[in-house]
Design a protein around this motif. Structure first.
Motif, PDB file in Angstrom:
ATOM      1  N   PRO A   1     143.928  15.259  30.281  1.00  0.00           N
ATOM      2  CA  PRO A   1     142.684  14.706  29.745  1.00  0.00           C
ATOM      3  C   PRO A   1     142.625  13.189  29.827  1.00  0.00           C
ATOM      4  O   PRO A   1     143.649  12.510  29.704  1.00  0.00           O
TER       5      PRO A   1
ATOM      6  N   GLY B   1     139.981  12.847  24.325  1.00  0.00           N
ATOM      7  CA  GLY B   1     139.568  14.061  23.645  1.00  0.00           C
ATOM      8  C   GLY B   1     139.485  13.880  22.147  1.00  0.00           C
ATOM      9  O   GLY B   1     140.130  12.987  21.585  1.00  0.00           O
TER      10      GLY B   1
ATOM     11  N   TYR C   1     137.355  21.221  20.593  1.00  0.00           N
ATOM     12  CA  TYR C   1     138.090  20.053  21.067  1.00  0.00           C
ATOM     13  C   TYR C   1     137.457  19.660  22.390  1.00  0.00           C
ATOM     14  O   TYR C   1     137.571  20.375  23.390  1.00  0.00           O
TER      15      TYR C   1
ATOM     16  N   THR D   1     137.030  17.390  25.622  1.00  0.00           N
ATOM     17  CA  THR D   1     137.831  16.510  26.458  1.00  0.00           C
ATOM     18  C   THR D   1     137.067  16.127  27.717  1.00  0.00           C
ATOM     19  O   THR D   1     136.192  16.856  28.188  1.00  0.00           O
TER      20      THR D   1
ATOM     21  N   SER E   1     137.844  15.200  31.646  1.00  0.00           N
ATOM     22  CA  SER E   1     138.897  15.322  32.643  1.00  0.00           C
ATOM     23  C   SER E   1     138.292  15.509  34.027  1.00  0.00           C
ATOM     24  O   SER E   1     137.502  16.433  34.242  1.00  0.00           O
TER      25      SER E   1
END
Length: 230
Positions: free
Chosen positions: A17, A20, A141, A143, A145
């Motif tokens: 990531p 996050g 959660y 994130t 990426s």
């Protein structure tokens, strides 16, 4: 993020990531019956807290009372600090209070006190209708990426060890949507999950100025530097 968090995400989710944070959404308003039906009549609320969790909360209630007392003491300490503050410190505190009021006003003016833009037929509205179908957990959660926005959560609502049980429940490629900080001039806990059709969902991070906010600010600064240099 800490190296332990990075390691957990890499081993659990198989990603590296950029940033996050745990996020929540507001209460999903009641959609038109036909829209809800066409989307599969999915859940519009998170899963119930399990009986074991309720028992844990009851057993932990004395600790909650102690925590509340400590928070009250901290609040009193802040008031005392204001009374004892020097002229320079009081000016700083007044500036912080003014910024907080301006931020709260901007939140209302931009509609960030709403869960989404209100268009159930938009990409955000359709995504929201399936939000708790992806996972009944009350948090995600979120994130960033490789140009994607990933949402992870335990498949079902849990009381403990959510991070160790989470899986990716939704992925939004960069050509479909992106994460934006709608209040870059303030320290806030608001983010926008904005889709390419202009529709959006408001995400509230656990902490003010989360790692997602910091990453988006750094990314914006880098883009501005490149634009100025070109």
């Amino acid at each position: 993020m800490s190296s332990s968090k990075d390691h957990l995400l890499q081993s659990r989710l198989g990603i590296t990531p950029d940033a996050g944070s745990w996020c929540e959404i507001g209460k999903i308003p009641k959609p038109p019956p036909d829209v809800h039906r066409n989307a599969g009549n999915g859940a519009l609320r998170p899963g119930f807290i399990r009986p074991l969790r309720l028992l844990t909360l009851v057993l932990a209630s004395p600790l909650l009372l102690i925590l509340g007392f400590l928070l009250l003491l901290a609040s009193g300490e802040e008031v005392l600090k204001k009374w004892l503050a020097t002229g320079e410190e009081r000016e700083r505190l007044r500036t912080e209070d003014l910024d907080a009021k301006r931020r709260d006003t901007a939140i209302v003016e931009l509609g960030l006190n709403q869960t989404f833009d209100g268009d159930w037929n938009g990409a955000a509205g359709q995504f929201l209708l399936r939000w708790y179908g992806h996972s009944s957990h009350h948090k995600r959660y979120v994130t960033l990426s490789e140009g994607r926005v990933l949402l992870a959560a335990p498949p079902k609502r849990v009381s403990f060890r959510a991070e160790s049980r989470m899986v990716v429940v939704a992925e939004i490629p960069g050509d479909v949507g992106e994460l934006k900080d709608p209040l870059p001039e303030f320290e806030s806990n608001k983010l926008l999950l904005r889709f390419k059709d202009g529709s959006w969902i408001v995400l509230t991070t656990e902490e003010m100025g989360s790692s997602l906010h910091k990453h988006l600010a750094l990314d914006a600064a880098n883009h501005e530097t490149k634009s100025t240099g070109s």
